[in-house]
Design an enzyme around this catalytic site. Structure first.
Site, PDB file in Angstrom:
ATOM      1  N   TYR A   1       0.840  -1.187   0.000  1.00 45.98           N
ATOM      2  CA  TYR A   1       0.000   0.000   0.000  1.00 45.98           C
ATOM      3  C   TYR A   1       0.880   1.244   0.000  1.00 45.98           C
ATOM      4  O   TYR A   1       0.657   2.190  -0.777  1.00 45.98           O
ATOM      5  CB  TYR A   1      -0.927   0.006   1.209  1.00 45.98           C
TER       6      TYR A   1
ATOM      7  N   LYS B   1       1.429   4.356  -2.929  1.00 47.89           N
ATOM      8  CA  LYS B   1       1.269   5.769  -2.604  1.00 47.89           C
ATOM      9  C   LYS B   1       2.538   6.569  -2.879  1.00 47.89           C
ATOM     10  O   LYS B   1       2.465   7.738  -3.289  1.00 47.89           O
ATOM     11  CB  LYS B   1       0.841   5.930  -1.145  1.00 47.89           C
TER      12      LYS B   1
END
Length: 549
Positions: free
Chosen positions: A273, A277
């Site tokens: 994750y 980002k």
């Protein structure tokens, strides 16, 4: 921005158009609603039409109720600012019971009549008279009601609906992303602000139908594809168009490893994750370099830790449960309204006109991680990303955007091309120009070696001359230039005899050229001596060429 988060609330021109991916829920919902309430047109792009329809109905209902509440608040404020006039001293007061009449004529007769009526008819008649008086007053009250303002529900009927609409987009599919892009272009809308809001996190490992890790594609890659295809519209629509990527503070834990981009070696929910980002921020910097002076600004936004449906796919994660518990204890979780504030600042605040490649947190500029700002890694990610979507972009698209087209591996541009094309077009392709130069050097080197060798090197010169006459391609020149030692050692005696015949034929040609060195070598040896010397010479030549390599 101080303690309380806020964003500009200036009216937006009616034709200004925004795309908000994932605008049906959470931060995206509040972002879309905030823009639409100011007058902008918003396209909510998401996967589920059912959930989008519910969100649009909810948004319109909330808007009507909020307008009604705002009007009531304004009315109350107006009443406080302009209170009704107070009663004056000249207003006559009704006479008190038992007081003498001071009003003039007829007052005494009236009192006598009332007393007589009460005495003759009793209390029942008095009550009937009172009832009649009430009935006579009802029409007057009804007339007053007609002049009163309409009920509150009717008052909100003239509220203009928000200009929001749904378009289908599944970011887990590059094909669906392309369908959305083409459908949007077909509408003929301009595009002023692209808000890449949709995302997911902390999900178990899985790959999309396109073969990419799910978080990588949904959070980053599909948005990148969409951005490239919509750049022409952003350029045409406004000199201050904007691209906004929703990132996270978790980007600071992200890594960049070309060998493990899709979880080929290992996978961790929070790490991947964070990777997705940090890729968003890295891509922001790389794209900004390519869009210099284009009038398009690019921002990466961290909304904060928000109480939303974002992590609905991670309920089984122990880390998610831990973070939820800590956030409740420390009171750090934001509601979705506050979570949308920084996105709205990035989309609407005119103080950011002309500025770009900024990371925003808490409605102000902040510093991204060192990895996110690493230029070399940014360019590596750019190349990798283009390769991932190569089936969905064309060279013409990149050229139209004035973006560099990735060069093919075997198609390296020459120096002449870098300077702007030679005066005459070469007969051979560009990729063969460098091998041609190598061929000339090889021939020159071979000739020098042959001329400097004694008699035993004569055969090498003959092979080079024969190669020059019959061979033009690079591979055969290299074969002459660097003959492997093992090939020479494995030559049978029959090959040596064949070379003797070739040497005697060459003797006749060189006799015509009157070459004393070659003639001397041929007249001093018989056939067996020539054979042994030539084999020895070949072995020496192979050893020297091997050392040179």
């Amino acid at each position: 921005m101080g303690g309380k988060l806020t964003y500009p609330r200036d009216e937006i021109p009616a034709d200004k158009t925004f795309i908000v991916t994932g605008g049906n829920t959470g931060v995206g919902y509040q972002t879309a609603k905030g823009i639409a309430k100011l007058g902008g047109r918003v396209i909510i792009a998401c996967r589920s039409e059912e959930r989008a329809t519910q969100a649009l109905e909810k948004m319109q209902k909330e808007h009507r109720e909020e307008v009604k509440q705002e009007r009531q608040t304004q009315d109350e404020a107006a009443k406080k600012a302009n209170p009704p006039p107070a009663a004056t001293k000249d207003t006559p007061k009704p006479p008190a019971t038992g007081d003498k009449d001071t009003t003039g004529e007829g007052s005494g007769d009236k009192d006598t009549a009332e007393a007589s009526a009460t005495k003759d008819t009793g209390d029942a008649s008095a009550e009937g008279q009172t009832t009649e008086a009430k009935e006579e007053n009802e029409p007057i009250a009804s007339a007053d009601k007609e002049d009163s303002p309409p009920p509150e529900d009717d008052a909100a009927d003239d509220v203009q609906p928000l200009k929001v609409e749904f378009m289908k987009l599944d970011l887990a599919s590059l094909a669906s992303t392309m369908e959305f892009i083409n459908a949007y272009k077909a509408k003929g809308y301009p595009l002023h602000v692209l808000i890449c809001n949709a995302g997911l996190g902390l999900v178990p490992f899985q790959k999309t139908d396109d073969g990419f890790e799910l978080q990588f594609q949904v959070n980053y890659l599909s948005h990148f594809l969409m951005t490239l295809h919509l750049l022409p519209l952003l350029r045409e629509s406004d000199p201050n168009s904007r691209i906004i990527n929703l990132t996270s503070i978790v980007h600071t834990s992200g890594t960049f490893d070309l060998k493990n981009m899709q979880g080929e070696l290992s996978y961790d929910r929070i790490k991947f994750y964070g990777n997705s980002k940090v890729y968003q921020i890295m891509n922001m910097y790389a794209l900004n370099r390519r869009l210099k002076d284009s009038g398009i600004s690019i921002f990466s936004v961290h909304p904060g830790y928000v109480d939303s449906e974002f992590s609905r796919g991670s309920a089984d994660s122990k880390l998610h449960s831990f973070v939820e518990s800590v956030s409740q204890v420390l009171h750090i979780k934001r509601n979705v309204e506050d979570g949308a504030m920084t996105s709205l600042v990035a989309a609407l605040d005119t103080s950011y006109d002309g500025r770009s490649a900024l990371y925003l947190k808490d409605c102000k500029v902040a510093n991204a991680s060192a990895l996110a700002r690493n230029t070399e890694k940014q360019e590596q990610l750019w190349d990798y990303s283009l390769d991932c979507i190569k089936d969905h972009i064309t060279e013409d698209l990149l050229k139209d955007l004035h973006l560099p087209v990735p060069a093919a591996k075997d198609d390296t541009p020459t120096t002449d091309e870098a300077k702007g094309e030679a005066e005459t077009k070469p007969e051979t392709p560009n990729k063969s120009e460098e091998p041609t130069s190598t061929q000339d050097e090889a021939k020159s080197k071979s000739e020098e070696e042959v001329e400097s060798k004694p008699e035993e090197k004569t055969e090498s010169k003959e092979e080079v001359e024969e190669s020059k006459a019959d061979e033009d391609d690079k591979s055969k020149v290299e074969e002459v230039e660097s003959k492997p030692e093992e090939d020479i050692e494995a030559k049978p005696e029959a090959e040596s005899e064949s070379k003797v015949d070739e040497k005697e034929e060459e003797k006749k040609e060189e006799s015509e050229d009157q070459s004393p060195t070659d003639e001397g070598g041929d007249t001093k040896t018989d056939e067996e001596e020539v054979k042994s010397e030539e084999v020895k010479g070949d072995e020496d030549k192979g050893q020297e060429d091997g050392e040179g390599e």
